[in-house]
Motif scaffolding. Structure first.
Motif, PDB file in Angstrom:
ATOM      1  N   TYR A  25     -64.101 -20.459   6.111  1.00  0.00           N
ATOM      2  CA  TYR A  25     -63.896 -19.218   5.342  1.00  0.00           C
ATOM      3  C   TYR A  25     -62.951 -18.323   6.136  1.00  0.00           C
ATOM      4  N   VAL A  26     -62.268 -17.425   5.437  1.00  0.00           N
ATOM      5  CA  VAL A  26     -61.309 -16.529   6.075  1.00  0.00           C
ATOM      6  C   VAL A  26     -61.558 -15.110   5.591  1.00  0.00           C
ATOM      7  N   LEU A  27     -61.571 -14.165   6.518  1.00  0.00           N
ATOM      8  CA  LEU A  27     -61.616 -12.745   6.200  1.00  0.00           C
ATOM      9  C   LEU A  27     -60.286 -12.124   6.609  1.00  0.00           C
ATOM     10  N   ALA A  28     -59.837 -11.131   5.871  1.00  0.00           N
ATOM     11  CA  ALA A  28     -58.575 -10.464   6.180  1.00  0.00           C
ATOM     12  C   ALA A  28     -58.777  -8.960   6.124  1.00  0.00           C
ATOM     13  N   TYR A  29     -58.110  -8.258   7.032  1.00  0.00           N
ATOM     14  CA  TYR A  29     -58.182  -6.794   7.025  1.00  0.00           C
ATOM     15  C   TYR A  29     -56.907  -6.237   7.634  1.00  0.00           C
ATOM     16  N   GLU A  30     -56.652  -4.970   7.369  1.00  0.00           N
ATOM     17  CA  GLU A  30     -55.491  -4.271   7.910  1.00  0.00           C
ATOM     18  C   GLU A  30     -55.974  -3.087   8.732  1.00  0.00           C
ATOM     19  N   ASP A  31     -55.255  -2.827   9.833  1.00  0.00           N
ATOM     20  CA  ASP A  31     -55.586  -1.677  10.669  1.00  0.00           C
ATOM     21  C   ASP A  31     -54.938  -0.426  10.104  1.00  0.00           C
ATOM     22  N   GLY A  32     -55.714   0.645  10.084  1.00  0.00           N
ATOM     23  CA  GLY A  32     -55.171   1.937   9.706  1.00  0.00           C
ATOM     24  C   GLY A  32     -54.939   2.792  10.936  1.00  0.00           C
ATOM     25  N   LYS A  33     -54.849   4.084  10.741  1.00  0.00           N
ATOM     26  CA  LYS A  33     -54.703   4.999  11.868  1.00  0.00           C
ATOM     27  C   LYS A  33     -56.032   5.091  12.610  1.00  0.00           C
ATOM     28  N   GLU A  34     -56.017   4.693  13.884  1.00  0.00           N
ATOM     29  CA  GLU A  34     -57.257   4.619  14.642  1.00  0.00           C
ATOM     30  C   GLU A  34     -57.932   5.967  14.801  1.00  0.00           C
ATOM     31  N   THR A  35     -57.169   7.036  14.692  1.00  0.00           N
ATOM     32  CA  THR A  35     -57.756   8.365  14.883  1.00  0.00           C
ATOM     33  C   THR A  35     -58.465   8.881  13.637  1.00  0.00           C
ATOM     34  N   SER A  36     -58.218   8.275  12.509  1.00  0.00           N
ATOM     35  CA  SER A  36     -58.826   8.776  11.272  1.00  0.00           C
ATOM     36  C   SER A  36     -60.306   8.407  11.223  1.00  0.00           C
ATOM     37  N   HIS A  37     -61.068   9.289  10.617  1.00  0.00           N
ATOM     38  CA  HIS A  37     -62.515   9.064  10.504  1.00  0.00           C
ATOM     39  C   HIS A  37     -62.803   7.833   9.642  1.00  0.00           C
ATOM     40  N   GLU A  89     -60.961   5.122   9.225  1.00  0.00           N
ATOM     41  CA  GLU A  89     -60.665   3.887   9.945  1.00  0.00           C
ATOM     42  C   GLU A  89     -61.735   3.591  10.981  1.00  0.00           C
ATOM     43  N   GLN A  90     -62.231   4.612  11.655  1.00  0.00           N
ATOM     44  CA  GLN A  90     -63.323   4.404  12.607  1.00  0.00           C
ATOM     45  C   GLN A  90     -64.566   3.865  11.908  1.00  0.00           C
ATOM     46  N   LYS A  91     -64.803   4.356  10.723  1.00  0.00           N
ATOM     47  CA  LYS A  91     -65.942   3.879   9.933  1.00  0.00           C
ATOM     48  C   LYS A  91     -65.778   2.404   9.585  1.00  0.00           C
ATOM     49  N   LYS A  92     -64.564   2.008   9.198  1.00  0.00           N
ATOM     50  CA  LYS A  92     -64.303   0.608   8.872  1.00  0.00           C
ATOM     51  C   LYS A  92     -64.442  -0.283  10.102  1.00  0.00           C
ATOM     52  N   GLN A  93     -63.918   0.174  11.236  1.00  0.00           N
ATOM     53  CA  GLN A  93     -64.023  -0.616  12.456  1.00  0.00           C
ATOM     54  C   GLN A  93     -65.478  -0.828  12.853  1.00  0.00           C
ATOM     55  N   GLN A  94     -66.275   0.236  12.718  1.00  0.00           N
ATOM     56  CA  GLN A  94     -67.683   0.118  13.050  1.00  0.00           C
ATOM     57  C   GLN A  94     -68.376  -0.875  12.146  1.00  0.00           C
ATOM     58  N   ARG A 134     -75.367 -12.115   3.080  1.00  0.00           N
ATOM     59  CA  ARG A 134     -76.611 -11.543   3.597  1.00  0.00           C
ATOM     60  C   ARG A 134     -76.475 -10.976   5.016  1.00  0.00           C
ATOM     61  N   ALA A 135     -75.296 -11.070   5.580  1.00  0.00           N
ATOM     62  CA  ALA A 135     -75.074 -10.518   6.920  1.00  0.00           C
ATOM     63  C   ALA A 135     -75.140  -8.999   6.864  1.00  0.00           C
ATOM     64  N   GLU A 136     -75.841  -8.399   7.804  1.00  0.00           N
ATOM     65  CA  GLU A 136     -76.106  -6.965   7.766  1.00  0.00           C
ATOM     66  C   GLU A 136     -75.002  -6.177   8.462  1.00  0.00           C
ATOM     67  N   PHE A 137     -74.836  -4.941   8.005  1.00  0.00           N
ATOM     68  CA  PHE A 137     -74.024  -3.952   8.696  1.00  0.00           C
ATOM     69  C   PHE A 137     -74.654  -2.591   8.408  1.00  0.00           C
ATOM     70  N   GLU A 138     -74.479  -1.659   9.307  1.00  0.00           N
ATOM     71  CA  GLU A 138     -75.069  -0.340   9.140  1.00  0.00           C
ATOM     72  C   GLU A 138     -74.019   0.617   8.648  1.00  0.00           C
ATOM     73  N   ASP A 139     -74.391   1.442   7.677  1.00  0.00           N
ATOM     74  CA  ASP A 139     -73.477   2.462   7.197  1.00  0.00           C
ATOM     75  C   ASP A 139     -73.175   3.431   8.334  1.00  0.00           C
ATOM     76  N   PHE A 140     -71.914   3.801   8.493  1.00  0.00           N
ATOM     77  CA  PHE A 140     -71.471   4.607   9.625  1.00  0.00           C
ATOM     78  C   PHE A 140     -72.170   5.969   9.626  1.00  0.00           C
ATOM     79  N   GLY A 141     -72.739   6.306  10.758  1.00  0.00           N
ATOM     80  CA  GLY A 141     -73.381   7.610  10.898  1.00  0.00           C
ATOM     81  C   GLY A 141     -74.808   7.661  10.428  1.00  0.00           C
ATOM     82  N   GLY A 188     -62.653  -4.995  -0.065  1.00  0.00           N
ATOM     83  CA  GLY A 188     -61.967  -3.874  -0.690  1.00  0.00           C
ATOM     84  C   GLY A 188     -62.108  -2.603   0.113  1.00  0.00           C
ATOM     85  N   ASN A 189     -62.866  -2.667   1.214  1.00  0.00           N
ATOM     86  CA  ASN A 189     -63.069  -1.510   2.069  1.00  0.00           C
ATOM     87  C   ASN A 189     -62.751  -1.882   3.513  1.00  0.00           C
ATOM     88  N   ALA A 190     -63.748  -2.400   4.231  1.00  0.00           N
ATOM     89  CA  ALA A 190     -63.502  -2.824   5.605  1.00  0.00           C
ATOM     90  C   ALA A 190     -62.635  -4.079   5.658  1.00  0.00           C
TER      91      ALA A 190
END
Length: 884
Positions: free
Chosen positions: A78-90, A92-97, A220-227, A240-242
Motif C-alpha cells: 500500500y502507498v500513502l502520499a502527502y504534501e508538506d505545507g508551511k511548518e509554522t502554520s498551526h 500543518e503542525q496538526k497534520k504532522q502530529q 483501524r489504526a489510531e491517531f489522536e486529534d491534535f490538542g 484528504g487532510n493529513a
C-alpha cells in the motif's frame, strides 16, 4: 518483545540507484505514455522466487523494482502520499502530529514503512510512504478476516458437454489466459498452517489479498486529534487532510512492445488490457477469474452480472427486432393507417383543434406519417413481445440466482456477510453504547431499537419530501408540455408537428432536470444513510442503494408513466375540456400516445447512456492528462528519469467510494427501460445490447488504464440490487399489461373486429374510434376564432353524437372496451405469474454440481480438523513420554 523492539528499520530514499538509469529516449506525451515507459519483454515474475533481489538481477525493468522496497525483497502492499505545507502554520503542525501518531500505530501493528521524500519525486512536493505487511501479519489478519485459502486440489471430475468440444470463437486463448488451479478452500488458521496448500510464501497471498489486509489495519489504526486526548482512527478520516492519497499499486505497465501471444503477459494488468480492455475483444468472454484476482470479488461480481445480463439480452434483442420488422413489413397493409392516409376515406375527416382559440381545424390525413410511425410500435407483434419479455425477466432472475450461487462457491464468498464481514470503522467510532454479542460473546457497539426507529423515521420523512419535489418537477414538465403545444400549434409552419415537437423538447427538458437533481440526490442519500448508523459496509451500501434507486426511479420514470397512462385520459371532451393553470390538458394523437412514449423512452435512455459514457471515459482521461503534467514537465528536463510505479499511479484518477454503485445504477435503470416499457419500444433490448457490449469494454479500459487500482473489496453477491431487479420484473408485468390494454389500440381493435366489423377486419375502424362534435357546442374559451364553413369535427373518444338524447355521454361501446381492457390485464398478469411460478419451480436455485462440491469441501474441512486434533494429541503424548 516490546512494541519499540518490533519496529522495523525505516529506509529513506534519497536518490535513484545507479542501476535504475536507462538509455535516453524521446520524452513521452500524455498520461498513457507514462504507463508505457517500461515496455519490455516479459521476465521471470517476481512472485516466482522466494525473494526478488535486485542485486541478483541488476537489469530488471524499473517497474519491477517499483513494486518493492529499496532492498528489493519486501513487496509494497500500500502507498500513502502527502504534501508538506508551511511548518509554522498551526494546521500543518496538526497534520504532522496526526501523521506521526498514525504511522506509530501502523508500526505497532508490525507493518513496515519506507519513506520516499519529496526531493526525489517528480513534482518535488509529494512525499510517499510505502507499506509492507510481513508474513506473520498476513497470517494473523487472514485468520481474523476468515480468509478462505487453498486446502487441497479439487479432485471432482468435470463432465464436458458435447458443446464444449466444439470450436468456440468467443473463448479466450487458453495459451494466454491460463486457467487458475482449482482448490477446495477453508478459513485460514495459523495453528493448522501445515494443512494448507502453501508452495511459496511470496505467492500464497495474492496482491489483492495483501492490500486488503493492509487496508484493514489502516482503517483501524489510531491517531489522536491534535490538542485533545480523544482518540480517532481510520485512514478515511485522514485522507484528504493529513494524507492526500492512499492506494495499492498496479502491477506495472499495461502495454508491451512484444505480442502477448508470442511472449506472454508481463503481468496481470497487461493480460487484462490485451484480453479484456481492447475494443477488438468485444465478442470474447471476459477473464472473470483474473478480474476477481486483480480487482477483488466485488468488482468481479459486477462484471459477472453485466456479462450475464448482456448475454441474456441477445434473445430479447432478436425477438424485439423481429417484432419491429414485422411492423415495417406490414405497415403499408395496415387498414386503419391506409384509411387515414387516403383522402377519399377517413383522411378527409375534419378534426377538432388541438388548442383553444388560435388553433385551427385540421384534416386527419395530415397525420399520415405519424400514424405509420405509430404502427411500427403498436401492432399485433407488440402483445407477443410484451408477454415474451415478461417471461424473459423471470428467466433472467432465476438463471442469475443459479449463476450467483456458482460464483459464491467458486470465489469463496458464500458466507461472507454472515461470518467474514467486519464492523464498519465509522460505526465503531460513532456508536458509544456497547453490549455483548450473543453469538461470539464479545463486546461490540450497538444501536438500540428506539434510536433506530427515530433515525429511520427521520430518513423516511426526508425521502418523502424529496419524492414530492421530484413529482413537482414532473408536473412542471407537464405544464411545459401543455403550454408549448399551444405555442407550436399556433404556428402555421409547424402546427401539424406540434405533438411531436412538444414531446421531443419536453423529453430534453426532463433529461436536464434529471441530471441536475441527481447531484442533490447523492448528497442527501449519503447523509441519510450515515444518519441511520449501519453496522457493516454491506448494510450501509444496501441502505444507500435503496434511497438512491427510489429517487432515480421516480426521477427517470415518472414522466414516462404520465405519457403511458395519464396523458389524454384526463383532457375531457370538446364540450368540457379540463384545464391546469388555465391551460388545456393535452390530448393523445388520434393514432394514440404510443409513439410519444417511444420518443420519450429513446431520448431519456439514449441521452442518459451517452452522458454516462462521457463521464466514465472522457472525464478520467482529461483529469489524468491534467494531473500528469508535472511528470511530463520533469521528463522534458531529464529524459532519463522514469516515474516510479507509485508516482504513475498517484497521478491517476481515483475510483470514488460509490463508483461501483453508479455502474450498477446505470444498468439497472436500463433494465427498467428494457422490461417496464418494452411494449412501447421493442428496439430497447437491441439498443441495450449494443450499449452493454460497448459498456463492458469502456469499463474495462477505465479500470485497467485510467483509474488507480481500487481496493480489492469482497462481496457475496450483487446485494440489494437483486431485490430491486425482482421488483422491476413485477412492475414490468403490470406495466406491460396496462400499456397494451390502455395505451395501445390493441383492445379497441380487437373489440371492433369481434363486435362491429361484418368481415371481422379493421375496415372502418378509424371512423368507429372517433366521435362527432357540433362546433356550436364549443365553450367560448375553446371556440376557434376562424371556423370557415365547418359545422362539426371529430375527436378521439367513444361518446354519443350531438343528435343523440345522451349527447356527449359515453357509449355502451366505451364500457365494452373498458371491460375488455381490464379483463386483458387480469388474464395477462395471472398467466405470467403462473408461468413464472412454474419456471421458478423447475429451475433449482443451486446447480447440482455446486451442491456436490460444497459437500465434498465440507467433508475435507472436517477431515482436516480431525487430523489436526490427532496431530495435537500425538504431540501432547510425545511431550508426556519425553518428560517421563
Amino acid at each position: 518483545m516490546s512494541a519499540d523492539e518490533r519496529k522495523p528499520i525505516l529506509l529513506e530514499t534519497v536518490a535513484p540507484a545507479s542501476d535504475e538509469i536507462i538509455p535516453a529516449r524521446p520524452p513521452p506525451i500524455g498520461f498513457e505514455a507514462l504507463q508505457g515507459d517500461e515496455i519490455l519483454p516479459p521476465l521471470p515474475r517476481a512472485e516466482e522466487s522466494e525473494a526478488y533481489n535486485l542485486d541478483q538481477e541488476a537489469n530488471a525493468p524499473l517497474y519491477r523494482k517499483s513494486q518493492y522496497f529499496d532492498d528489493g525483497i519486501r513487496k509494497i502492499d500500500y502507498v500513502l502520499a502527502y504534501e508538506d505545507g508551511k511548518e509554522t502554520s498551526h494546521e500543518e503542525q496538526k497534520k504532522q502530529q496526526r501523521r506521526k501518531r498514525f504511522e506509530e500505530s501502523l508500526r505497532n501493528q508490525d507493518l513496515q514503512l519506507e519513506y520516499s521524500k519529496k526531493d526525489v519525486s517528480f513534482d518535488r512536493k509529494t512525499n510517499f510512504i510505502k507499506i509492507h505487511a510481513p508474513w506473520p501479519v498476513l497470517c494473523q489478519y487472514a485468520e481474523i478476516l476468515k480468509m478462505k485459502m487453498p486446502l487441497a486440489e479439487n479432485d471432482m471430475e468435470e463432465f464436458d458437454s458435447c458443446w464444449s468440444k466444439c470450436p468456440n470463437p468467443f473463448e479466450l486463448d487458453s495459451d494466454v489466459v491460463k486457467p487458475d488451479p482449482n482448490y477446495f478452500t477453508a478459513p485460514f488458521n495459523r495453528e493448522r498452517m501445515e494443512q494448507f496448500h502453501i508452495k511459496n510464501r511470496d505467492t500464497f497471498f495474492t496482491d489483492a489479498q495483501r492490500s486488503r489486509i493492509v487496508y484493514e489495519i489502516l482503517s483501524r489504526a489510531e491517531f489522536e486529534d491534535f490538542g485533545t486526548e480523544r482518540k480517532k482512527f481510520g485512514i478515511k478520516r485522514l485522507q484528504g487532510n493529513a494524507y492526500i492519497a492512499a492506494f495499492p499499486l498496479h502491477e506495472g505497465p499495461y502495454q508491451s512492445d512484444h505480442s502477448i501471444y508470442a511472449s506472454g503477459p508481463i503481468n496481470d494488468r497487461h493480460l487484462l488490457y490485451e484480453m479484456w480492455a481492447r475494443p477488438k475483444m468485444w465478442y470474447k468472454y471476459q477473464p472473470l477469474d483474473i478480474i476477481r484476482k486483480y480487482f477483488g470479488e466485488k468488482i468481479g461480481i459486477y462484471f459477472s452480472w453485466l456479462a450475464f445480463y448482456t448475454n441474456m439480452l441477445i434473445p430479447a434483442a432478436i425477438v424485439g427486432l423481429a417484432a419491429f420488422l414485422y411492423g415495417i413489413f406490414t405497415m403499408m397493409t395496415d387498414v386503419p393507417t391506409t384509411e387515414i392516409c387516403e383522402p377519399n376515406k377517413a383522411g378527409d375527416l375534419i378534426m377538432c383543434p388541438l388548442c383553444d382559440e388560435f388553433c385551427d381545424y385540421w384534416q386527419l390525413k395530415s397525420s399520415c406519417n405519424y400514424s405509420r410511425a405509430s404502427y411500427l410500435f403498436d401492432n399485433a407483434a407488440t402483445v407477443f413481445f410484451a408477454g415474451f419479455m415478461s417471461l424473459w425477466s423471470v428467466f433472467f432472475i432465476e438463471f442469475w440466482k443459479r449463476r450467483q450461487k456458482e460464483i459464491e462457491y467458486d470465489w469463496d464468498v458464500s458466507n461472507f456477510e454472515d461470518e467474514e464481514e467486519t464492523i464498519r470503522p465509522e460505526f465503531e467510532a460513532t456508536v458509544t453504547r456497547k453490549r455483548i454479542n450473543p453469538i461470539n460473546k464479545t463486546e461490540e457497539p450497538y444501536v438500540p431499537f428506539w434510536s433506530k426507529l427515530i433515525r429511520y423515521s427521520t430518513a423516511a420523512v426526508v425521502i418523502l419530501f424529496m419524492l414530492c419535489l421530484v413529482i413537482g418537477a414532473v408536473i412542471g414538465v407537464i405544464v411545459y408540455r401543455i403550454v408549448i403545444i399551444a405555442v407550436f400549434a399556433k404556428q402555421k409552419v409547424i402546427s401539424q408537428r406540434a405533438p411531436l415537437l412538444t414531446t421531443a423538447t419536453a423529453s430534453l427538458l426532463n433529461l436536464i432536470a434529471i441530471l441536475i437533481l441527481n447531484w442533490i440526490y447523492k448528497k442527501l442519500a449519503c447523509a441519510l444513510t450515515n444518519l441511520e448508523q449501519h453496522r457493516t459496509q454491506t448494510e450501509w451500501e444496501d441502505g444507500f442503494t435503496l434511497k438512491m434507486f427510489l429517487f432515480q426511479f421516480v426521477n427517470y420514470y415518472s414522466s414516462i408513466f404520465y405519457i403511458a397512462f395519464l396523458k389524454g385520459r384526463l383532457s375531457g371532451s370538446p364540450n368540457d375540456y379540463k384545464y391546469l393553470n388555465n391551460e388545456r390538458l393535452e390530448e393523445c394523437h388520434p393514432s394514440g400516445c404510443l409513439i410519444e412514449l417511444c420518443i420519450q423512452l429513446g431520448v431519456v435512455m439514449v441521452g442518459k447512456q451517452a452522458f454516462n459514457n462521457f463521464v466514465e471515459l472522457l472525464l478520467p482521461k482529461i483529469l489524468n492528462w491534467f494531473q500528469s503534467r508535472t511528470i511530463r514537465d520533469a521528463q522534458k528536463h531529464d529524459h532519463n528519469r522514469v516515474p516510479k510505479q507509485w508516482e504513475s499511479d498517484y497521478v491517476m484518477t481515483e475510483l470514488q467510494p460509490l463508483g461501483l454503485f453508479y455502474e450498477y445504477l446505470e444498468m439497472v435503470l436500463q433494465f427498467g427501460f428494457v422490461t417496464i416499457f418494452v411494449a412501447a419500444f421493442p428496439l430497447a433490448p437491441l439498443f441495450a445490447l449494443i450499449n452493454n457490449i460497448i459498456e463492458i469494454r469502456l469499463d474495462a479500459y477505465k479500470f485497467v488504464t485510467q483509474l488507480r487500482r481500487p481496493l480489492a473489496a469482497r462481496a457475496q453477491d450483487i446485494g440489494v440490487w437483486y431485490g430491486i431487479l425482482k421488483s422491476i420484473c413485477i412492475i414490468a408485468v403490470i406495466s406491460n399489461a396496462f400499456i397494451i390494454a390502455v395505451t395501445s389500440d390493441f383492445i379497441p381493435k380487437l373489440v371492433y373486429k369481434l363486435e362491429k366489423s361484418p368481415r371481422h377486419d379493421l375496415t372502418g375502424y378509424v371512423n368507429f374510434s372517433l366521435s362527432v362534435f357540433d362546433i356550436k357546442d364549443f365553450p367560448n374559451r375553446s371556440r376557434p376564432l376562424i371556423h370557415e364553413n365547418i359545422t362539426e369535427c371529430r375527436y378521439r373518444d367513444y361518446r354519443y353524437p350531438p343528435t343523440s338524447p345522451y349527447k356527449y355521454q359515453y357509449t355502451i361501446m366505451f364500457w365494452h372496451i373498458l371491460t375488455a381492457r381490464m379483463a386483458f390485464v387480469i388474464v395477462f398478469e395471472n398467466c405470467i405469474v403462473l408461468l413464472a411460478w412454474f419456471i421458478a419451480y423447475l429451475i433449482p436455485d443451486i446447480p447440482h454440481g455446486v451442491k456436490i462440491q460444497i459437500l465434498r469441501e465440507n467433508y475435507l474441512v472436517k477431515e482436516a480438523l480431525f487430523r489436526a486434533e490427532a496431530t495435537k494429541r500425538a504431540k501432547a503424548k510425545a511431550e508426556e513420554t519425553k518428560q517421563d
